[in-house]
Write a protein that holds these residues in place. Structure first.
Motif, PDB file in Angstrom:
ATOM      1  N   ALA A 100       0.820  -1.209   0.000  1.00 26.44           N
ATOM      2  CA  ALA A 100       0.000   0.000   0.000  1.00 26.44           C
ATOM      3  C   ALA A 100       0.852   1.256   0.000  1.00 26.44           C
ATOM      4  O   ALA A 100       0.436   2.291   0.486  1.00 26.44           O
ATOM      5  N   GLY A 101       2.071   1.157  -0.499  1.00 23.94           N
ATOM      6  CA  GLY A 101       2.942   2.314  -0.538  1.00 23.94           C
ATOM      7  C   GLY A 101       3.774   2.401   0.713  1.00 23.94           C
ATOM      8  O   GLY A 101       3.549   1.686   1.693  1.00 23.94           O
ATOM      9  N   PRO A 102       4.782   3.249   0.731  1.00 28.04           N
ATOM     10  CA  PRO A 102       5.654   3.380   1.887  1.00 28.04           C
ATOM     11  C   PRO A 102       4.909   3.904   3.094  1.00 28.04           C
ATOM     12  O   PRO A 102       3.959   4.688   2.979  1.00 28.04           O
ATOM     13  N   ALA A 103       5.306   3.447   4.269  1.00 26.05           N
ATOM     14  CA  ALA A 103       4.648   3.864   5.493  1.00 26.05           C
ATOM     15  C   ALA A 103       4.907   5.348   5.732  1.00 26.05           C
ATOM     16  O   ALA A 103       5.975   5.858   5.436  1.00 26.05           O
ATOM     17  N   PRO A 104       3.921   6.061   6.293  1.00 26.62           N
ATOM     18  CA  PRO A 104       4.123   7.487   6.553  1.00 26.62           C
ATOM     19  C   PRO A 104       5.134   7.681   7.665  1.00 26.62           C
ATOM     20  O   PRO A 104       5.354   6.813   8.499  1.00 26.62           O
ATOM     21  N   GLY A 105       5.757   8.849   7.712  1.00 30.56           N
ATOM     22  CA  GLY A 105       6.704   9.132   8.777  1.00 30.56           C
ATOM     23  C   GLY A 105       8.099   9.315   8.224  1.00 30.56           C
ATOM     24  O   GLY A 105       8.318   9.377   7.016  1.00 30.56           O
ATOM     25  N   PRO A 106       9.096   9.376   9.113  1.00 28.20           N
ATOM     26  CA  PRO A 106      10.473   9.634   8.683  1.00 28.20           C
ATOM     27  C   PRO A 106      11.032   8.581   7.757  1.00 28.20           C
ATOM     28  O   PRO A 106      11.910   8.854   6.969  1.00 28.20           O
ATOM     29  N   ARG A 128      15.684   0.429   0.747  1.00 25.82           N
ATOM     30  CA  ARG A 128      15.332   1.831   0.506  1.00 25.82           C
ATOM     31  C   ARG A 128      15.186   2.111  -0.983  1.00 25.82           C
ATOM     32  O   ARG A 128      14.285   2.851  -1.396  1.00 25.82           O
ATOM     33  N   ALA A 129      16.076   1.513  -1.773  1.00 22.55           N
ATOM     34  CA  ALA A 129      16.009   1.757  -3.215  1.00 22.55           C
ATOM     35  C   ALA A 129      14.699   1.248  -3.801  1.00 22.55           C
ATOM     36  O   ALA A 129      14.116   1.880  -4.686  1.00 22.55           O
ATOM     37  N   VAL A 130      14.240   0.095  -3.320  1.00 20.80           N
ATOM     38  CA  VAL A 130      12.970  -0.446  -3.821  1.00 20.80           C
ATOM     39  C   VAL A 130      11.816   0.476  -3.446  1.00 20.80           C
ATOM     40  O   VAL A 130      10.894   0.711  -4.242  1.00 20.80           O
ATOM     41  N   ALA A 131      11.841   1.017  -2.224  1.00 18.33           N
ATOM     42  CA  ALA A 131      10.788   1.948  -1.811  1.00 18.33           C
ATOM     43  C   ALA A 131      10.813   3.211  -2.670  1.00 18.33           C
ATOM     44  O   ALA A 131       9.768   3.727  -3.077  1.00 18.33           O
ATOM     45  N   ILE A 132      12.016   3.726  -2.952  1.00 15.30           N
ATOM     46  CA  ILE A 132      12.137   4.908  -3.825  1.00 15.30           C
ATOM     47  C   ILE A 132      11.649   4.573  -5.224  1.00 15.30           C
ATOM     48  O   ILE A 132      10.974   5.378  -5.878  1.00 15.30           O
ATOM     49  N   LEU A 133      11.983   3.372  -5.708  1.00 10.86           N
ATOM     50  CA  LEU A 133      11.541   2.938  -7.033  1.00 10.86           C
ATOM     51  C   LEU A 133      10.020   2.935  -7.124  1.00 10.86           C
ATOM     52  O   LEU A 133       9.435   3.464  -8.082  1.00 10.86           O
ATOM     53  N   ARG A 134       9.381   2.343  -6.135  1.00 10.21           N
ATOM     54  CA  ARG A 134       7.915   2.234  -6.171  1.00 10.21           C
ATOM     55  C   ARG A 134       7.238   3.600  -6.098  1.00 10.21           C
ATOM     56  O   ARG A 134       6.182   3.801  -6.709  1.00 10.21           O
ATOM     57  N   SER A 135       7.835   4.537  -5.352  1.00 11.30           N
ATOM     58  CA  SER A 135       7.204   5.851  -5.215  1.00 11.30           C
ATOM     59  C   SER A 135       7.440   6.746  -6.432  1.00 11.30           C
ATOM     60  O   SER A 135       6.781   7.780  -6.574  1.00 11.30           O
TER      61      SER A 135
END
Length: 258
Positions: A100-106, A128-135
């Motif tokens: 459902a996308g990266p968790a909110p927060g820092p 982290r790279a995968v999270a940046i990729l998805r966003s």
């Protein structure tokens, strides 16, 4: 006439070796096993046809993780055996939830990948790279990955993806692609209208299977390619795989290092 001398039928008690001798024996046995294990690993890599440069990268990568491995071994020897968590084993599996996308927060990735940019993420495992990729995937008309295990990117259909899966030598024809051949596969998605978001998490593998110089040349070509085509490059890399000087050479190729 004197009585015959009586003999004690019980065997003589074994003498306990001094503490310092027992310590020396234990240390020597551990040292021998460690040397044998290291030499066997080097022989295995040599039998696979690695060059001297590639062997050096493999050995240095292992040395960088040695403290962690020794600490885990020590804790395993000192810690009591753990009882199995039967409740968790017998509990029925929970259905997997869709991403459902990266968790909110820092911890949420806030890095925006603009066309023409190149970004290096220093991390032990692609996270982290995968999270940046998805966003950022929705901001480009297509996605191209060069990965041992191409990540799942929700919202990107198959016809917008170009996945180049690399792996162990001999696994498939695609797994044996040299960096130059991978670059040829990336020309179509990056040179199409609007460019592409290019994700790479296999530079450690390429540097081991081929050479560091060849891999660095591939990186410099790829950085120039995304600049000229309006694409973007995102790379996940484990800094422990290279020496400080070599890691510096890699970092200099990128516009952003996080």
């Amino acid at each position: 006439m004197s009585e015959p001398e009586r003999r004690d039928p019980s065997p003589p008690a074994e003498e306990t070796p001094p503490a310092d001798e027992e310590y020396a024996r234990t240390y020597a046995a551990g040292y021998e096993e460690g040397v044998r294990s290291a030499l066997r690993e080097v022989l295995q890599h040599t039998s696979r046809g690695h060059t001297a440069q590639e062997l050096r990268i493999l050995v240095e990568s292992r040395l960088a993780r040695l403290d962690e491995e020794v600490d885990l071994k020590r804790k395993g020897l000192l810690g009591p055996p753990r009882r199995p968590a039967w409740n968790s084993l017998l509990r029925p599996p929970q259905p997997a939830r869709a991403w459902a996308g990266p968790a909110p927060g820092p911890a949420a990735p806030s890095l925006r990948l603009a066309p023409g940019t190149s970004t290096l993420v220093r991390e032990e495992r692609p996270s982290r790279a995968v999270a940046i990729l998805r966003s950022n995937a929705a901001g480009f008309p297509r996605l191209a990955t060069v990965s041992l295990r191409p990540p799942d990117v929700p919202g990107v259909p198959a016809d917008r993806r170009t996945d180049i899966t690399v792996g162990a030598t001999g696994a498939s024809a695609e797994a044996r692609l040299a960096p130059g051949e991978i670059g040829g596969r990336l020309r179509d998605p990056t040179e199409a209208a609007g460019g592409a978001l290019v994700y790479v998490d296999s530079l450690e593998f390429l540097a081991t299977e081929y050479s560091l110089d060849t891999t660095l040349k591939f990186v410099h070509w790829l950085v120039a390619q995304v600049q000229q085509t309006g694409s973007a490059l995102l790379v996940s890399f484990d800094r422990r795989a290279l020496e400080l000087r070599e890691m510096s050479l890699l970092e200099r190729a990128f516009g952003t290092v996080v």
